[in-house]
Design a protein around this motif. Structure first.
Motif: not given
Length: 537
Positions: A490-494
């Motif tokens: 769901q997000d870039k940090a993952a």
């Protein structure tokens, strides 16, 4: 000869015209001229009126300036013989003399009567005097409006007569009853009374009386004006006209709903006599009481005659009482006879009641009971199994009830053993079936309803799932990214560089590996057209 002609004084045309004008105006500064109006076509667009006064031998031009025309009591009319008051002057442009009129009055009563008759015919042709336009006067008006002079004897006569006959609420609208302002004041009074609200602070009259004392035709002329007649005809309130004496007739007498010969007669026509009403009501009340008394006496006589023809209450029940006594006296013998008949019937049946017959009957009932038991057990098992398959919350309760029922039947059979009679077995079987049948019916209904509810809920959920599915979003050009374990990213940090991911499109999924930070290549800018402003895109 030539020298003599040159000694005469020379005048211009304008000098001659002005000299004549001064002479005429000085000699005839104020005159009264009697003649017949001719060539009158109404007011000019400028507001002035131009016409000719003539008799059998001569004619003179006449003019009424705009300011004086509005002040005239009698307006000019074609063919009317009048006496015009004014001054003579000349009109130099056409070398004519004329009279500038300040006032006009009819030339005697004959002219007024001719004008009155002509006006009457005109209003009659319009239907203002038609009989079908006239309305009935209210029998007992609550409020009476009077249009008259507040200082004359007319209003005192009207009030005095009303107080004698039937005291009423009277509203007086003061007006001048003769002169130049008479007609517009009477029109304003009639329209003002009609403009009042029925339930307003000033009550609206139920009837109007337009009254004035006697006088000459000139004095009563204000009530012959066309505006007054039209106001009377257009009034929504019934009007009684009482202008002048009995021999005086004005045009509003034709337009009003009723003409009274005098103001006192108008007051008498407006209200009834209170004392006569009271006497009439008392007479009606006495007649009503006498009629009610006669009706009561007549009804009482008819009731007595009807009761005389009715039988006595004791005679009505005498026959039924006699039949009851006869039946009571025969009851003991009938009971004894019935007991004896039952004993004879029992003595005839008793020899056939042998033990072998009872034993055979018992075996038949036991076999029948066993068959019913097997069928009931099989049906109960099927019902319970069907309830379990449909996950009905009452399945557990039904299963427990079935177990208890079977145990009860076995305990009952063990308790009674071979001594159980066929009648008792049948009664017990009927009782068990009566308990089981409602449960099975309720279970079947509940299962059917539950299946329908679950089918409807499943259909709704399927529609909702399709509408909310991300597949529809993928079809619009989007993609879903999942990590190695299949979880949604769901997000870039993952994500980290080197992670393996799966990218799902609308037509399938592909594998990918995460690289470093994304590099966005800029598109080359299109060449400028040579101006100072470049492309916005």
């Amino acid at each position: 000869m030539s020298d003599a002609l040159t000694n005469a004084a020379e005048f211009t045309v304008s000098e001659i015209a002005q000299a004549v004008k001064r002479t005429v105006e000085d000699e005839f500064g104020h005159v009264r001229v009697r003649g017949e109006i001719s060539g009158y076509r109404g007011q000019h667009s400028s507001g002035h009126a131009y016409f000719t006064l003539k008799d059998e031998n001569a004619s003179i031009d006449a003019v009424v300036w705009k300011g004086n025309y509005a002040k005239l009591t009698f307006k000019p009319e074609e063919g009317l013989e009048v006496i015009a008051t004014g001054r003579l002057t000349t009109f130099p442009r056409s070398s004519k003399y004329q009279i500038v009129i300040d006032n006009i009055e009819p030339a005697g009563a004959g002219a007024l009567m001719a004008l009155l008759e002509e006006r009457r015919k005109k209003l009659l042709a319009e239907g203002l005097f038609a009989r079908e336009r006239k309305r009935d006067l209210p029998y007992l008006p609550r409020v009476i409006g009077v249009v008259t002079s507040p200082t004359g004897a007319v209003i005192r006569d009207i009030l005095h007569r009303l107080n004698d006959r039937f005291p009423s609420h009277v509203l007086v609208w003061p007006v001048r009853v003769q002169g130049d302002t008479c007609a517009p004041e009477v029109v304003n009074a009639i329209e003002g009374f009609n403009a009042l609200l029925p339930n307003g602070p000033i009550p609206r009259p139920d009837i109007l009386i337009v009254a004035r004392g006697g006088g000459s035709i000139e004095d009563l002329w204000g009530f012959n004006e066309e505006a007054v007649v039209r106001a009377v005809a257009a009034s929504a309130i019934p009007i009684i006209s009482a202008v002048g004496h009995e021999t005086d007739t004005t045009l509003i007498d034709y337009a009003s709903d009723m003409r009274a010969p005098t103001p006192t007669a108008a007051a008498e026509a407006a209200v009834p006599v209170r004392a006569e009403l009271i006497g009439y009501v008392d007479d009606l009340g006495g007649r009503q009481r006498q009629a009610a008394r006669r009706l009561t006496l007549s009804a009482r006589d008819r009731l007595r005659a009807a009761t005389a023809g009715l039988p006595r209450p004791a005679d009505l029940v005498a026959t039924q009482r006699q039949r009851l006594d006869h039946a009571a006296s025969n009851l003991g013998a009938a009971l004894r006879h019935s007991v004896q008949a039952q004993r004879v019937h029992l003595s005839r049946v008793e020899p056939r009641l042998v033990p072998q017959l009872l034993a055979r009957r018992r075996l038949e009932m036991a076999e029948r009971l066993g068959n019913l038991e097997m069928r009931s057990n099989a049906g109960l098992r099927k019902t319970v199994e069907r309830a379990r398959l449909t996950h009905d919350p009452r399945a557990e309760r039904l299963a427990n009830a079935a177990v208890r029922l079977v145990e009860r039947k076995r305990a009952l059979l063990d308790a009674i053993g071979p001594k159980l009679s066929p009648n008792a077995l049948r009664a017990e079987l009927r009782h068990s079936r009566s308990q089981l049948a409602p449960l099975a019916a309720n279970l079947l209904t509940s299962v059917t309803q539950a299946m329908a509810d679950r089918r409807s809920a499943l259909s709704q959920s399927s529609k909702l799932l399709l509408s909310l599915s991300y597949k529809n979003v993928l079809a619009r050009g989007y993609a879903v990214i999942k990590d190695e374990t299949g979880n949604l990213v769901q997000d870039k940090a993952a994500l980290s560089p080197g992670d393996a991911v799966a990218i799902e499109f609308a037509d399938g999924a592909v594998g990918a590996t995460i690289a470093g930070s994304p590099v966005i290549k800029k598109k080359p800018r299109p060449p400028s057209d040579g101006g100072t402003q470049e492309s916005l895109f």
